[in-house]
Design an enzyme around this catalytic site. Sequence first.
Site, PDB file in Angstrom:
ATOM      1  N   ASP A  95     -25.671  34.440   4.970  1.00  0.00           N
ATOM      2  CA  ASP A  95     -24.778  33.562   5.496  1.00  0.00           C
ATOM      3  C   ASP A  95     -24.904  33.346   7.056  1.00  0.00           C
ATOM      4  O   ASP A  95     -23.715  33.556   7.963  1.00  0.00           O
ATOM      5  CB  ASP A  95     -23.159  34.097   5.185  1.00  0.00           C
ATOM      6  CG  ASP A  95     -22.133  32.952   5.420  1.00  0.00           C
ATOM      7  OD1 ASP A  95     -22.542  31.739   5.234  1.00  0.00           O
ATOM      8  OD2 ASP A  95     -21.042  33.036   5.416  1.00  0.00           O
ATOM      9  N   ASP A 123     -27.825  43.913  14.659  1.00  0.00           N
ATOM     10  CA  ASP A 123     -28.613  42.846  14.701  1.00  0.00           C
ATOM     11  C   ASP A 123     -29.256  43.028  13.082  1.00  0.00           C
ATOM     12  O   ASP A 123     -29.560  43.870  12.509  1.00  0.00           O
ATOM     13  CB  ASP A 123     -29.918  42.897  15.330  1.00  0.00           C
ATOM     14  CG  ASP A 123     -30.828  41.643  15.135  1.00  0.00           C
ATOM     15  OD1 ASP A 123     -31.006  41.251  14.089  1.00  0.00           O
ATOM     16  OD2 ASP A 123     -31.417  41.374  16.234  1.00  0.00           O
ATOM     17  N   ALA A 124     -28.990  42.018  12.111  1.00  0.00           N
ATOM     18  CA  ALA A 124     -29.492  42.097  10.740  1.00  0.00           C
ATOM     19  C   ALA A 124     -30.932  42.342  10.588  1.00  0.00           C
ATOM     20  O   ALA A 124     -31.071  43.143   9.660  1.00  0.00           O
ATOM     21  CB  ALA A 124     -29.362  40.647   9.854  1.00  0.00           C
ATOM     22  N   GLN A 127       0.766  -1.258  -0.124  1.00  0.00           N
ATOM     23  CA  GLN A 127       0.119  -0.191   0.102  1.00  0.00           C
ATOM     24  C   GLN A 127       0.782   1.216   0.125  1.00  0.00           C
ATOM     25  O   GLN A 127       2.073   1.171   0.280  1.00  0.00           O
ATOM     26  CB  GLN A 127      -1.013   0.070   1.286  1.00  0.00           C
ATOM     27  CG  GLN A 127       0.001  -0.051   2.515  1.00  0.00           C
ATOM     28  CD  GLN A 127      -1.076  -0.289   3.760  1.00  0.00           C
ATOM     29  OE1 GLN A 127      -2.297  -0.212   3.776  1.00  0.00           O
ATOM     30  NE2 GLN A 127      -0.379  -0.818   4.968  1.00  0.00           N
ATOM     31  N   HIS A 167     -17.575  28.179   0.538  1.00  0.00           N
ATOM     32  CA  HIS A 167     -17.726  29.711   0.261  1.00  0.00           C
ATOM     33  C   HIS A 167     -17.635  29.869  -1.431  1.00  0.00           C
ATOM     34  O   HIS A 167     -18.258  31.125  -1.858  1.00  0.00           O
ATOM     35  CB  HIS A 167     -16.429  30.466   0.767  1.00  0.00           C
ATOM     36  CG  HIS A 167     -16.809  30.734   2.350  1.00  0.00           C
ATOM     37  ND1 HIS A 167     -15.938  29.838   3.297  1.00  0.00           N
ATOM     38  CD2 HIS A 167     -17.385  31.265   3.148  1.00  0.00           C
ATOM     39  CE1 HIS A 167     -16.456  29.888   4.444  1.00  0.00           C
ATOM     40  NE2 HIS A 167     -17.095  30.890   4.460  1.00  0.00           N
ATOM     41  N   ASP A 209     -22.777  41.995  10.702  1.00  0.00           N
ATOM     42  CA  ASP A 209     -22.646  40.896  11.276  1.00  0.00           C
ATOM     43  C   ASP A 209     -23.053  41.599  13.039  1.00  0.00           C
ATOM     44  O   ASP A 209     -22.507  42.461  13.063  1.00  0.00           O
ATOM     45  CB  ASP A 209     -21.112  40.125  11.395  1.00  0.00           C
ATOM     46  CG  ASP A 209     -21.445  39.087  11.984  1.00  0.00           C
ATOM     47  OD1 ASP A 209     -21.234  38.004  11.255  1.00  0.00           O
ATOM     48  OD2 ASP A 209     -21.267  38.953  13.439  1.00  0.00           O
ATOM     49  N   ASP A 242     -16.364  35.989   9.507  1.00  0.00           N
ATOM     50  CA  ASP A 242     -15.161  35.520   9.330  1.00  0.00           C
ATOM     51  C   ASP A 242     -14.276  36.252   8.118  1.00  0.00           C
ATOM     52  O   ASP A 242     -13.286  36.142   7.896  1.00  0.00           O
ATOM     53  CB  ASP A 242     -14.916  34.140   9.169  1.00  0.00           C
ATOM     54  CG  ASP A 242     -15.876  33.467   8.242  1.00  0.00           C
ATOM     55  OD1 ASP A 242     -16.354  34.198   7.439  1.00  0.00           O
ATOM     56  OD2 ASP A 242     -16.595  32.172   8.772  1.00  0.00           O
TER      57      ASP A 242
END
Length: 434
Positions: free
Chosen positions: A297, A279-280, A172, A201, A245, A225
């Site tokens: 997202d 807050d969105a 192997q 993404h 965010d 992020d």
Amino acid sequence: MEARGHHIIVDAYGCQDTILNDAEQLKELLTKAIEGLGMEILSTHFHSFSPQGVTGVIGISTSHISIHTWPEHGYAALDLYTCGDQDIELSLKGILQKLKAEHAEIYELFRGEESNQKPMMKKLNFKEYQTEESSELLQLKVDRGNDWDMMQLREIIAGNHDILYHTSSPFQDILLVKANDLRLYLDQELQFCSLDEKYYHEALVYPVMELAASHDRILILGGGDGLALREVLKYPNVKHVDLVDIDPMMIQIAKSEPALLAQNNQSFLDKRVHVHTEDAKKYLEKDLQQYNVVIIDFPDPVNLIISSLYTKEVFKKVSKLLTKKGVIVCQSNSPEDTPSSYWSIAKTMEKAGLHTLAYNVTVPSFGLWGFHLAAHKKITNQIPEISVSHQALTKDMGNLFKIPDFVMSEKENAIVNSEKNLKLHEISKITEVQ
């Protein structure tokens, strides 16, 4: 005839030039290594060349060890043959480390007429990260492994990871690798792994960007992020991006932590980007200009608070902010693990007056992952080819729109999630689907 000969050939790269040009130092180094193995030295000869370079041979009772150096290239060639049974690997590594080698290729041959062992190649790295040359040594074979492991191996080869040991036995292929990946967890839930986050993404961003008639104004809800933002900014005609965010700490980390900065390509430092830490739902209530693309997202709706972001009311507000030819994409959980939740997000968007189109992609760290496109008019799955640099997806994204039959069969169980009837979090727990 019993095979007793063990022949080792070494190509050492990135060695320190001053050591490679010092015959006495090399003689002492190899002599100590041989003595440490308990081998008997019969003769020694080292010679310095002008202007540089050394050749040396030490005759031992079980054969020989030799070295030839090219200091100007940081390269040394070593050759060791022995019919003894000493374990020489540790001493060999010690020699390479004393030469300050960055990496080395080691070839082992077992000599003798009756030997049926194939030559083996090993690779050693002495730097923190693997070099480009070492990546080229590992060639994937399409007839081995499974799809998920193949994806991860491709990322390992392309990335900065140490291949500690690679060889082929008679049975192997053996690979030992130290994968220096970066992972983000929120509330103990894995958000991304740097080895394969590009699959997620790129799938999140490219279909919506290629379908949209314009890239003038982009809205990203969530994505603190900066990884979705990284992909958006690859499109040169993007003029303005608003990213919303709720967590200012997450944004700060993404803008300042070196490892995450490298992963998101410093996307938050782009002058086109405008960050809103709020807050969105409150952001969507403002008097805003319309957007050509909206990328949703948010985290998975596993609790009441996040479930409230995936409601008919929220999608209606997003719809009003979308231009006539604009397109929305919404990350929508795993259609494999939470099929009811996946289809419920689509049904809720449709209840808000939008036309939807489902698609999915395999992300090795998460399995099958789902998304929904949405627009004021019916959407075709004839997506233009990806027009920017990419790594994970193929140019033709048609395969993304092939939904497995077992997922399609769960569509009838979808519900509408609304402020007065928040149910999405209750059906977003992982279930087994046959």
